[in-house]
Each structure stands twice: as structure tokens, then as C-alpha cells.
Design a protein around this motif. Structure first.
Motif, PDB file in Angstrom:
ATOM      1  N   ALA A 112       0.835  -1.202   0.000  1.00  0.00           N
ATOM      2  CA  ALA A 112       0.000   0.000   0.000  1.00  0.00           C
ATOM      3  C   ALA A 112       0.868   1.251   0.000  1.00  0.00           C
ATOM      4  O   ALA A 112       0.867   2.035   0.953  1.00  0.00           O
ATOM      5  CB  ALA A 112      -0.925  -0.009   1.213  1.00  0.00           C
ATOM      6  N   PRO A 113       1.647   1.468  -1.055  1.00  0.00           N
ATOM      7  CA  PRO A 113       2.540   2.631  -1.081  1.00  0.00           C
ATOM      8  C   PRO A 113       1.802   3.960  -1.037  1.00  0.00           C
ATOM      9  O   PRO A 113       2.364   4.973  -0.630  1.00  0.00           O
ATOM     10  CB  PRO A 113       3.308   2.449  -2.394  1.00  0.00           C
ATOM     11  CG  PRO A 113       2.417   1.602  -3.254  1.00  0.00           C
ATOM     12  CD  PRO A 113       1.716   0.684  -2.300  1.00  0.00           C
ATOM     13  N   GLY A 114       0.538   3.952  -1.439  1.00  0.00           N
ATOM     14  CA  GLY A 114      -0.231   5.188  -1.403  1.00  0.00           C
ATOM     15  C   GLY A 114      -0.525   5.673  -0.001  1.00  0.00           C
ATOM     16  O   GLY A 114      -0.934   6.821   0.193  1.00  0.00           O
ATOM     17  N   THR A 248      -4.473  -3.701  -5.406  1.00  0.00           N
ATOM     18  CA  THR A 248      -4.332  -3.071  -4.097  1.00  0.00           C
ATOM     19  C   THR A 248      -3.340  -1.914  -4.141  1.00  0.00           C
ATOM     20  O   THR A 248      -3.600  -0.825  -3.608  1.00  0.00           O
ATOM     21  CB  THR A 248      -3.875  -4.115  -3.056  1.00  0.00           C
ATOM     22  OG1 THR A 248      -4.811  -5.199  -3.041  1.00  0.00           O
ATOM     23  CG2 THR A 248      -3.801  -3.506  -1.669  1.00  0.00           C
ATOM     24  N   ILE A 249      -2.193  -2.151  -4.780  1.00  0.00           N
ATOM     25  CA  ILE A 249      -1.150  -1.115  -4.840  1.00  0.00           C
ATOM     26  C   ILE A 249      -1.657   0.117  -5.580  1.00  0.00           C
ATOM     27  O   ILE A 249      -1.538   1.252  -5.102  1.00  0.00           O
ATOM     28  CB  ILE A 249       0.110  -1.679  -5.525  1.00  0.00           C
ATOM     29  CG1 ILE A 249       0.767  -2.733  -4.626  1.00  0.00           C
ATOM     30  CG2 ILE A 249       1.097  -0.560  -5.839  1.00  0.00           C
ATOM     31  CD1 ILE A 249       1.861  -3.522  -5.318  1.00  0.00           C
ATOM     32  N   ILE A 250      -2.245  -0.110  -6.765  1.00  0.00           N
ATOM     33  CA  ILE A 250      -2.712   1.026  -7.574  1.00  0.00           C
ATOM     34  C   ILE A 250      -3.855   1.757  -6.881  1.00  0.00           C
ATOM     35  O   ILE A 250      -3.917   2.993  -6.873  1.00  0.00           O
ATOM     36  CB  ILE A 250      -3.131   0.547  -8.977  1.00  0.00           C
ATOM     37  CG1 ILE A 250      -1.915  -0.022  -9.725  1.00  0.00           C
ATOM     38  CG2 ILE A 250      -3.754   1.684  -9.772  1.00  0.00           C
ATOM     39  CD1 ILE A 250      -2.268  -0.725 -11.027  1.00  0.00           C
ATOM     40  N   ALA A 251      -4.775   0.991  -6.268  1.00  0.00           N
ATOM     41  CA  ALA A 251      -5.953   1.608  -5.658  1.00  0.00           C
ATOM     42  C   ALA A 251      -5.599   2.488  -4.470  1.00  0.00           C
ATOM     43  O   ALA A 251      -6.353   3.412  -4.127  1.00  0.00           O
ATOM     44  CB  ALA A 251      -6.952   0.530  -5.226  1.00  0.00           C
ATOM     45  N   ALA A 258     -11.859   3.879  -3.157  1.00  0.00           N
ATOM     46  CA  ALA A 258     -11.631   3.020  -4.320  1.00  0.00           C
ATOM     47  C   ALA A 258     -11.399   1.574  -3.896  1.00  0.00           C
ATOM     48  O   ALA A 258     -11.963   0.641  -4.480  1.00  0.00           O
ATOM     49  CB  ALA A 258     -10.434   3.529  -5.123  1.00  0.00           C
ATOM     50  N   LEU A 259     -10.572   1.376  -2.855  1.00  0.00           N
ATOM     51  CA  LEU A 259     -10.347   0.018  -2.349  1.00  0.00           C
ATOM     52  C   LEU A 259     -11.639  -0.590  -1.844  1.00  0.00           C
ATOM     53  O   LEU A 259     -11.904  -1.787  -2.050  1.00  0.00           O
ATOM     54  CB  LEU A 259      -9.308   0.052  -1.223  1.00  0.00           C
ATOM     55  CG  LEU A 259      -7.845  -0.176  -1.615  1.00  0.00           C
ATOM     56  CD1 LEU A 259      -6.940   0.124  -0.432  1.00  0.00           C
ATOM     57  CD2 LEU A 259      -7.646  -1.605  -2.091  1.00  0.00           C
ATOM     58  N   SER A 260     -12.453   0.204  -1.187  1.00  0.00           N
ATOM     59  CA  SER A 260     -13.720  -0.304  -0.667  1.00  0.00           C
ATOM     60  C   SER A 260     -14.666  -0.681  -1.803  1.00  0.00           C
ATOM     61  O   SER A 260     -15.368  -1.705  -1.737  1.00  0.00           O
ATOM     62  CB  SER A 260     -14.377   0.745   0.236  1.00  0.00           C
ATOM     63  OG  SER A 260     -13.517   1.092   1.295  1.00  0.00           O
TER      64      SER A 260
END
Length: 509
Positions: A112-114, A248-251, A258-260
């Protein structure tokens, strides 16, 4: 075979229904904000590893190997084989757990880099993932026990185990006021469910004398054959999980929610995948392994064809509904509490994108069974990795314009490429025949899908006029109406197009 499919499918359906109750509570308590996104990261990390090492690669390698040893050399040799695999599996998962707990901040930075720009959300994701990650060790052992029980023709407890996840999370969410955040409540529910599932499967297996024990590892021919199959299967499962990791990473770089949206859309998409695709594939693999061990190649082929027909028969209504009325489904299921109608619209568009690939999602377990039953785990890997490469490339290309909907659409395209290549490889190897017995029903299923889609579309457009007097539960009432009309239209279409003789032959084999 049909009885076993309904046993697995029935318990899986009960699991999905209790899962929807859990998700309704999740949506109401967590909503689609930062805490929800942190929890879904914490849930995804052990689930990704579980899919790679447990339900994906391990099942594909272990079930045919255990069935072969049991059929060729008897129960004593099979138990010794299971003991050695259990010991190796337990030790490897324990090492992975220790490493994960030690290096969780680094793992979250990759997954989760975001979250790096929001220190509070990143800290919460690390804390929640440390709670959920031990679930992986427990569920991996559950998968081993389930594989042994499946070869013993006992499917019920393995299929019912995931119900405990839903019950446990629902219970902890109901007590969310006693936890630091609702995310903590949900995370502890995940971990508690792992222990409940373990004791259910261990109790069933112990009752029937098959519970594995620790044994001195020995790389005999059976264990070496298992690892030869496990290697390619792990690469194949890892390829699929790489695509999900990419989601997951992009979201995490997309706006909050967005993940939800991906999670809730995927939960509905997983209903037919679990109840139909995985249930049929779970029963088909030991069935084909048993038949091929006894040199009954025609019987194995016939079992796979019936699996294809059953899968399409039961999954098409979901495909049509998810493509035709996704927004209404999301509003009826989740739009309450902290989950708004705007959240439902975003999740509905994501669901429609996922639905484009629902047919290959539900068929792939039955399609690859012909390779796994022959202990060939390498060939499906080629198809999976090509599908993943296209999938990830499309995600990068589409996410800027379509956000999480582009991620879901890329997943659907990758699934189609994977399935088509698996079928091509199977036909080329002589494991599958594309004759009229297999292709003729496809046209009829297509016609039935068009008729059902038209009925759902018309009902959804006309219902607001007739339900205008309802001040509450309008979406829920429309949803129930669509279910009734859709069931009647689809059942009538199948009877008209296929006839009673085909249905009786499908059931009786």
C-alpha cells in the motif's frame, strides 16, 4: 458427483449469505473511508498468501498426489505422506509468520505505497495486518485437512468452515465500541475465525482417523513428486495474486473509497465463483484424479463436460444480473449507514466490469482440473502468466481514466485470456474435445442469457412507476421483484431451449 456438488455448493451458499450479512454490517460500520481501506489492506495481505500457498497451489498439488498414493499403496502410505507434508507446511508457514510480523512496515510499504502520505492510515494498516496475518497459518492447515477429507469423499466441514469467518467478524463488529476502531474489531474477528475453522476441520479429521501428526521429513519419491507439482502451481497462483496485488497497490493512490468499491464489488462477484465455480472444481478434481488413476479416461472427460454444463447453467443468471442492474443490486445490498448511494454507484460500475469476466472466473477451476488430475501443474501456469501480463498492462493503461473500474475490467480481460489458453492447451493435448456435445449447449445458454437480460432490463425500467408509492425499501423491493421474475424467465427459457430430457441426463449423468 452431483450430490457432492450440492453439498459443497450448499454450504458455500450459506457461507456467502452469512458473508453478505457480515458485509452489510461492515458497510454500515466502516463505510468506505480511510479506516475501511486500511482494514481491507490488512485483510488482503494474508488472503493473497493464502491463495498462493494454500487454496491455490497447495490444493492443486496435494489432492492428486494424496489420491494417487491412497489409491496405489493404501491408507497407511497415504497417512505417512500427509504427515510429512503437514510437518513441512507447518514449519514453512511458521517461518513466514515470524518474518511477516517482523517486517510488516516494509510489507505495507510495498502493498500500500499510497498510504505513505498519511502516517496515521499507514500505522493503522500495519497494526491491523499484524492482527490478521496469523490467520494465514491456521487457514493453511485448514486447507490441508480439507484436501484429505475431500479425497475421503467428505466435503461438508471444509465447505462450511468459512461460515465461521462471517459469524466471528459479525460478532466482533457488533462489539466495535469496545475496540480502538471498528477496523480493530473486524481484524480480531478474522483471527478468531481462523481458530474456529481449524478446530472444526481438525475435529472432523480426527474423528475419521486421518489427522496428520509431526513426522521426520523425508524426500521420498512421493514427496519429491508433490514438490515438482507444487513449484509450477505456486508460480501460477502467484501470477494471479500479482494481478490482485497490483489492484491493491494502484488503488491506494486513488481517492479514498476506491479500495472499498473494489472490495464490495468483488464480494458480490465471488458469490457465483465460490458457490458454483469453486464448489464444482473442488468436487471435480478428486473425481477426475480417481478416474484417471483407474485408467477411466472417458469417464474423466464426461465428468468434466458435466461440470462445464452445471457451471454455465447456474452462473449465467449472475452474469446477466451483474451486467444489467449492478447499481440497483449494490443499493439494495449495502446502501445504508455509512455506505452512501454514491458509494453504491461506484461499486456497481466496478461490479459490471468484473462481470465481463465472470464466465472464465467460474469455469477456470473445472478447466484446469484435467491438467491437475494428471499431475501436470506446469501447463496451466503458461496460460495464467500470459493472462496476468495482459491484466497488469491493462490496469496501468486504464486506471488513469477509469479508476477502480479500469482495474476490474483488466482483471476480466486477463481471466478470458487465461481460460481460452487453458482450453487450447487441453484440446491440443487430447484432454478435451470441442465437439457438438460441448459446443451446442453454449448457443442455447447464450439465447437464455439474452432473454433473461431483456426481462431484467424491462422490469428495472418499469418498476419505479409501480413502486412510486413506497417511501422506504424501494430498492430492496425492486431487487426481490427482479429475483422472482428473473427466476421464472430463466427457468422457462432453459426448459424451452434444452428440454426435460437434457436436464434429466445432466442430473443422472
Amino acid at each position: 458427483m452431483l450430490g457432492r456438488i450440492f453439498t459443497v455448493g450448499g454450504y458455500t451458499l450459506l457461507s456467502r449469505l452469512t458473508g453478505f450479512a457480515r458485509d452489510i454490517m461492515l458497510a454500515a460500520v466502516l463505510g468506505a473511508g480511510p479506516v475501511a481501506d486500511a482494514f481491507f489492506v490488512a485483510l488482503r495481505l494474508p488472503n493473497h498468501f493464502r491463495a498462493i500457498f494454500a487454496e491455490g497451489a497447495f490444493n492443486a498439488a496435494f489432492v492428486p498426489a494424496y489420491a494417487h498414493v491412497h489409491g496405489e499403496r493404501g491408507e497407511t502410505s497415504a497417512k505417512l505422506f500427509a504427515d510429512r507434508i503437514f510437518t513441512l507446511l507447518f514449519v514453512s508457514q511458521l517461518v513466514l509468520l515470524v518474518l511477516a510480523l517482523l517486517f510488516m512496515p516494509q510489507a505495507i510499504s510495498v502493498l500500500a505505497p499510497g498510504f505513505t502520505e498519511d502516517a496515521e492510515q499507514r500505522h493503522l494498516a500495519i497494526e491491523l495486518t499484524r492482527i490478521t496475518f496469523p490467520y494465514l497459518l491456521l487457514i493453511t492447515l485448514v486447507t490441508l485437512y480439507g484436501g484429505i477429507l475431500n479425497v475421503m469423499q467428505r466435503f461438508a466441514s471444509a465447505a462450511a468452515a468459512s461460515i465461521f469467518l462471517n459469524i466471528s467478524m459479525t460478532a466482533t463488529l457488533a462489539l466495535a465500541a469496545f475496540f480502538p476502531t471498528p477496523g480493530h474489531a473486524a481484524a480480531w474477528g478474522v483471527l478468531i475465525s481462523g481458530f474456529l475453522q481449524y478446530f472444526l476441520l481438525a475435529g472432523d479429521l480426527a474423528t475419521h482417523g486421518g489427522l496428520p501428526r509431526f513426522a521426520t521429513p523425508r524426500l521420498d519419491e512421493d514427496v519429491r513428486a508433490f514438490f515438482r507439482a507444487l513449484g509450477p502451481a505456486t508460480i501460477g497462483s502467484m501470477g494471479t495474486q500479482v494481478a490482485l496485488f497490483a489492484d491493491t497497490i494502484i488503488a491506494t493512490f486513488l481517492p479514498a473509497g476506491a479500495l472499498s468499491a473494489l472490495y464490495y464489488a468483488d464480494r458480490l462477484n465471488q458469490l457465483p465463483i465460490g458457490v458454483i465455480g469453486i464448489a464444482i472444481g473442488t468436487v471435480l478434481l478428486p473425481e477426475m484424479s480417481r478416474r484417471l488413476t483407474s485408467e477411466d479416461h472417458d469417464g474423466a472427460l464426461a465428468a468434466q463436460r458435466r461440470a462445464f454444463d452445471f457451471t454455465l447453467l447456474f452462473s449465467l443468471p449472475f452474469v446477466v444480473a451483474f451486467l444489467t442492474v449492478p447499481d440497483l443490486i449494490m443499493r439494495a445490498m449495502f446502501a445504508r449507514g455509512a455506505f452512501t448511494k454514491g458509494d453504491a454507484a461506484a461499486a456497481g460500475a466496478t461490479l459490471a466490469a468484473y462481470a465481463i469476466g465472470l464466465i472464465p472466473f467460474v469455469l477456470i477451476r473445472s478447466a484446469v482440473a484435467t491438467f491437475y488430475a494428471r499431475k501436470d501443474t506446469a501447463t496451466p501456469v503458461k496460460a495464467a502468466l500470459i493472462g496476468v501480463a495482459v491484466n497488469v498492462a491493462l490496469k496501468i493503461a486504464l486506471v488513469g481514466s477509469f479508476a477502480q473500474v479500469g482495474l476490474a475490467f483488466a482483471t476480466a480481460v486477463g481471466a478470458w485470456i487465461n481460460l481460452v489458453l487453458v482450453i487450447v492447451f487441453a484440446v491440443r493435448a487430447g484432454y478435451l474435445k470441442l465437439d457438438s456435445t460441448l459446443t451446442r449447449p453454449l448457443v442455447k445458454f447464450g439465447v437464455a442469457a439474452v432473454l433473461l437480460g431483456a426481462a431484467l432490463w424491462l422490469t428495472a425500467r418499469l418498476s419505479p412507476t409501480y413502486l412510486a408509492g413506497l417511501s422506504a425499501l424501494r430498492d430492496e423491493t425492486t431487487f426481490l421483484l427482479l429475483m422472482v421474475i428473473g427466476a421464472l424467465v430463466y427457468a422457462g427459457s432453459i426448459l424451452l431451449l434444452f428440454g426435460r430430457v437434457w436436464l434429466r441426463a445432466l442430473v443422472r449423468g
